[in-house]
Design a protein around this motif. Sequence first.
Motif, short mmCIF file in Angstrom:
data_model
loop_
_atom_site.label_atom_id
_atom_site.label_comp_id
_atom_site.label_asym_id
_atom_site.label_seq_id
_atom_site.Cartn_x
_atom_site.Cartn_y
_atom_site.Cartn_z
N SER A 191 -0.32 -6.72 -9.23
CA SER A 191 0.17 -5.34 -9.19
C SER A 191 0.07 -4.77 -7.78
O SER A 191 -0.60 -5.32 -6.90
CB SER A 191 -0.65 -4.46 -10.14
OG SER A 191 -1.97 -4.28 -9.63
N ASN A 192 0.78 -3.65 -7.57
CA ASN A 192 0.63 -2.86 -6.36
C ASN A 192 0.13 -1.49 -6.80
O ASN A 192 0.85 -0.73 -7.43
CB ASN A 192 1.97 -2.74 -5.62
CG ASN A 192 1.84 -1.95 -4.31
OD1 ASN A 192 0.76 -1.54 -3.91
ND2 ASN A 192 2.98 -1.76 -3.64
N THR A 193 -1.13 -1.19 -6.51
CA THR A 193 -1.70 0.13 -6.80
C THR A 193 -1.55 0.99 -5.56
O THR A 193 -2.07 0.65 -4.49
CB THR A 193 -3.17 0.03 -7.21
OG1 THR A 193 -3.28 -0.74 -8.41
CG2 THR A 193 -3.76 1.41 -7.45
N ALA A 224 -1.99 -15.46 -6.44
CA ALA A 224 -2.73 -15.56 -7.70
C ALA A 224 -4.15 -15.02 -7.51
O ALA A 224 -4.83 -15.31 -6.52
CB ALA A 224 -2.77 -17.01 -8.17
N GLY A 225 -4.60 -14.23 -8.50
CA GLY A 225 -5.93 -13.67 -8.46
C GLY A 225 -6.07 -12.43 -7.61
O GLY A 225 -7.16 -11.85 -7.52
N LYS A 226 -4.98 -11.98 -6.98
CA LYS A 226 -5.03 -10.86 -6.06
C LYS A 226 -4.24 -9.66 -6.60
O LYS A 226 -3.42 -9.77 -7.51
CB LYS A 226 -4.46 -11.26 -4.70
CG LYS A 226 -5.20 -12.39 -4.01
CD LYS A 226 -6.54 -11.92 -3.46
CE LYS A 226 -7.21 -13.02 -2.64
NZ LYS A 226 -8.51 -12.55 -2.08
N ALA A 227 -4.50 -8.52 -5.98
CA ALA A 227 -3.73 -7.31 -6.21
C ALA A 227 -3.42 -6.70 -4.86
O ALA A 227 -4.11 -6.96 -3.87
CB ALA A 227 -4.52 -6.32 -7.06
N ARG A 228 -2.36 -5.90 -4.81
CA ARG A 228 -2.01 -5.21 -3.57
C ARG A 228 -2.50 -3.76 -3.67
O ARG A 228 -2.33 -3.11 -4.70
CB ARG A 228 -0.50 -5.25 -3.35
CG ARG A 228 -0.04 -4.57 -2.04
CD ARG A 228 1.43 -4.86 -1.77
NE ARG A 228 1.61 -6.27 -1.45
CZ ARG A 228 2.43 -7.09 -2.12
NH1 ARG A 228 3.16 -6.63 -3.13
NH2 ARG A 228 2.52 -8.36 -1.78
N LEU A 229 -3.11 -3.27 -2.60
CA LEU A 229 -3.54 -1.89 -2.52
C LEU A 229 -2.80 -1.22 -1.38
O LEU A 229 -2.82 -1.69 -0.24
CB LEU A 229 -5.05 -1.81 -2.28
CG LEU A 229 -5.63 -0.41 -2.07
CD1 LEU A 229 -5.44 0.45 -3.31
CD2 LEU A 229 -7.13 -0.50 -1.72
N THR A 230 -2.12 -0.10 -1.69
CA THR A 230 -1.39 0.68 -0.70
C THR A 230 -1.96 2.09 -0.68
O THR A 230 -2.20 2.68 -1.73
CB THR A 230 0.11 0.75 -1.05
OG1 THR A 230 0.65 -0.58 -1.16
CG2 THR A 230 0.90 1.52 -0.01
N VAL A 231 -2.21 2.61 0.51
CA VAL A 231 -2.74 3.96 0.66
C VAL A 231 -1.76 4.78 1.50
O VAL A 231 -1.31 4.31 2.56
CB VAL A 231 -4.13 3.96 1.32
CG1 VAL A 231 -4.65 5.39 1.46
CG2 VAL A 231 -5.11 3.10 0.52
N ALA A 265 -0.75 2.39 4.69
CA ALA A 265 -1.34 1.10 5.04
C ALA A 265 -1.49 0.31 3.75
O ALA A 265 -1.63 0.89 2.67
CB ALA A 265 -2.68 1.26 5.73
N LYS A 266 -1.43 -1.01 3.83
CA LYS A 266 -1.53 -1.81 2.62
C LYS A 266 -2.21 -3.13 2.93
O LYS A 266 -2.26 -3.59 4.07
CB LYS A 266 -0.16 -2.05 2.00
CG LYS A 266 0.80 -2.81 2.90
CD LYS A 266 2.20 -2.90 2.27
CE LYS A 266 3.16 -3.60 3.23
NZ LYS A 266 4.53 -3.68 2.68
#
Length: 281
Positions: free
Chosen positions: A203-205, A134-141, A169-170
């Motif tokens: 989300s996963n951006t 909760a309150g977080k997002a996933r970042l994938t590069v 990396a994520k």
Amino acid sequence: MNARSTGAVLTAGVAVVLSATAVAPAFAQPQAAEEQATVSVLHAVPGLTVDVYAGDKELLPDFAPGTLTEPLKLDAGSYDIKVFKDGEGPKGTPAIEKTVEVPAGANATLVAHLTADGKPALDAFVNDTSKVPAGKARLTVRHVAAAPAVDVRAGGTAVFQGLENPEEAKGEVAAGTVSADVVLAGTDTVAIGPAKLDLAEGSNTIVYAWGSAADKNLALKTQTITGMHTAPHAVPAGETGLAVAAAHNQGITLGALSAGALLALGASGYLLRVRRRTDAS
């Protein structure tokens, strides 16, 4: 914090298509949702427009660099890909003709791109759709550019270091807006950016660094996957900091397509063509 994608790399080619051959009698009928995969395709080879075929059937005409298709529901199974330089199919010699596998239940992005030394390649990345706190997002590069190793920075701080092509990396970050850029590994030399990323809760951006450093056309492309909230949903975003997670990516391959998947891809290609004709008029 590096992670090597185990996605299959093709030795030649520039874009992606799923082509039709009869794989098994079961493919004659659409499969249940749990037996399907969700697949998107990104064309990340600069300067080369291609046509994607299934056998002699054109599925993605005039597929331009920087284009990311909408997600498609495809039956799991083997897929035979044929990709031609724009206007050279289906009678010519394909740049890619490769058989790979799409596993049931996967959410994947197929990326035609350049290797670090500038050769065309194809990688398939499985997208992480697990729950996000909760309150977080996933970042994938994902590094899919003809460029050396890079560091990815958020707010000027390196959060992913020494990322090489075709690694990903994520990590998890507080939902909100973050300013990100890409620098040559171990330096402050900016290769791409900065760019503001809107990271929605749950989300996963996915950010793709693509293009060619030598040709000075490096760019970013983003893909967002939503619906991974963990209750409660309305938690303050808090600080902007990454909690770096495991960065290994499970590979996926492509090959011969079922009738149901062919229909979906064929409709997609037709709509792309109609849209271009409408825009031109």
